[in-house]
Enzyme design. Structure first.
Site, PDB file in Angstrom:
ATOM      1  N   TRP A  87       0.826  -1.211   0.000  1.00  0.00           N
ATOM      2  CA  TRP A  87       0.000   0.000   0.000  1.00  0.00           C
ATOM      3  C   TRP A  87       0.865   1.268   0.000  1.00  0.00           C
ATOM      4  CZ3 TRP A  87      -4.579  -1.358  -1.421  1.00  0.00           C
ATOM      5  CH2 TRP A  87      -5.165  -2.549  -0.963  1.00  0.00           C
ATOM      6  N   HIS A 105     -29.181  12.050  -5.651  1.00  0.00           N
ATOM      7  CA  HIS A 105     -29.076  11.832  -7.096  1.00  0.00           C
ATOM      8  C   HIS A 105     -29.889  10.625  -7.578  1.00  0.00           C
ATOM      9  CE1 HIS A 105     -25.785  14.719  -6.929  1.00  0.00           C
ATOM     10  NE2 HIS A 105     -25.713  14.691  -8.240  1.00  0.00           N
ATOM     11  N   GLU A 152      -3.931   6.611   7.398  1.00  0.00           N
ATOM     12  CA  GLU A 152      -3.290   7.307   8.522  1.00  0.00           C
ATOM     13  C   GLU A 152      -3.796   6.788   9.873  1.00  0.00           C
ATOM     14  OE1 GLU A 152      -0.805   9.054   7.833  1.00  0.00           O
ATOM     15  OE2 GLU A 152      -1.185   9.209   5.697  1.00  0.00           O
TER      16      GLU A 152
END
Length: 384
Positions: free
Chosen positions: A154, A338, A363
């Protein structure tokens, strides 16, 4: 309400103009085509944004934490992936700025500030995400060199990072584990350092997220950040406070764009002979969304202001947790407003819907950060 200075307002307005002109018109198609945003990145270099956390003496902007958050809010409002390119780079640059030796700063910082070099952070491993003390990548000292073995995943900017700060265990026997952890700056092309693959993702398109392997990768003593072993975890944690402002800002940007798209759509879309903006059900959603977006933005500014005064792990943790939750809630609300069109790739909402969940994971997960917040409160560092 936290008020921005005139300079900060002007900075925000210039970023908004840039994003509306250079990113918003092309983001959806570039993401759909899997196109790397090289032209946009070149423009970020021209604006000096790669030097956000680097001192002026090294050609950087040395920006304050509030303006730092504004950058990520505005970029993510256009395309969250673009913000990701700068995220890891600026955190690693901050780490080198604060902890690097004089030689390391002289070697890297000016070129990093100009975007001639890029960088990232190699922390996460296949079996160690939030639990950084559980990493298995080692760096054994052999003479005047370190031999690195292990894997990371990652890793944003992995294919472009030069150098790449890598969290390793230089001493696997010490207790607690973080006392045996260090950061090594590994330059691109170093034998034994290989980017093995790009990880396919639901969202966060644009920058690469890679798996990397170190197989008897050798670096010299000068690659040790700060020149002293055992300080890697402290060096990482200092940068992650800025990283949480980065994620909070990106979250606010996603939420703001979801709100803007919802307001515009509700005013244009008609049902039963009138705009759906006149329906109370839509008004309730928009009102709730707008309130939470503004609350998230204020919390992000406040936490950034606190960071100016010193350690702010609790405050930045609060901002990251709340703002990321608002980003996801706003994307879901926008999808509801929407209707079927929100599910279509012809509209922005489905991309926001895919990008938002990462904000609660990156994080440090929100669950873990809630414990960080609580510990800071119990220790008296964060006031309630």
């Amino acid at each position: 309400m936290f008020e921005l200075s005139e300079e900060q307002n002007d900075f925000k307005a210039s970023l908004r103009s840039f994003v509306d002109k250079e990113i918003v018109p092309v983001a959806r198609q570039m993401e759909a085509d899997g196109e790397y945003p090289g032209d946009i990145i070149d423009k970020l270099k021209e604006m000096g944004l790669f030097g956000l956390t680097i001192p002026e003496e090294y050609d950087g902007l040395d920006i304050d934490p509030i303006s730092f958050g504004i950058v990520f809010e505005e970029l993510a409002r256009g395309w969250m992936g673009i913000a990701g390119v700068l995220g890891s780079h600026t955190m690693a640059s901050k780490m080198i700025t604060e902890h690097g030796t004089h030689e390391q700063k002289a070697t890297y910082l000016a070129e990093l500030a100009r975007g001639e070099r890029r960088t990232g952070l190699a922390l996460t491993e296949p079996d160690a995400g939030t639990d950084l003390q559980g990493i298995k990548t080692t760096a054994k000292k052999v003479g005047d060199r370190y031999v690195i073995n292990g894997a990371k995943m990652w890793i944003t900017n992995a294919r472009h990072a030069d150098p790449l700060p890598v969290l390793v265990k230089t001493d696997s026997t010490t207790t607690p584990a973080h006392k045996g952890m260090s950061i090594l700056l590994v330059e691109a092309g170093t034998p034994g350092f290989e980017v093995t693959k790009d990880i396919q993702k639901l969202g966060y398109k644009g920058p690469e997220s890679c798996e990397i392997v170190f197989d008897h990768c050798e670096v010299g003593e000068k690659a040790l950040l700060g020149g002293v072993e055992g300080r890697g975890m402290q060096q990482v944690l200092s940068a992650l406070q800025w990283g949480r402002i980065n994620i909070a800002g990106r979250s606010v940007g996603i939420a703001q764009r979801a709100l803007e798209e919802s307001v515009s759509y509700a005013q244009e879309r008609e049902s039963f002979g009138r705009p759906i903006s006149e329906f109370q059900a839509i008004q309730l959603r928009v009102g709730r969304m707008a309130t939470r977006v503004q609350a998230a933005r204020q919390l992000m500014y406040w936490s950034a202001q606190t960071l100016l005064q010193g350690r702010a792990d609790g405050e930045t943790g609060m901002a990251k947790v709340f703002c990321s939750e608002v980003a996801l809630e706003s994307a879901i609300e926008a999808m509801s407003i929407h209707g079927g069109y929100g599910y279509s790739k012809e509209y922005e909402i489905e991309r926001l819907y895919r990008d938002a969940p990462l904000m609660s994971i990156g994080e440090g997960t929100n669950d873990v950060l809630n414990t960080v917040i609580a510990k800071s409160i119990f220790a008296g560092r964060t006031k309630i």
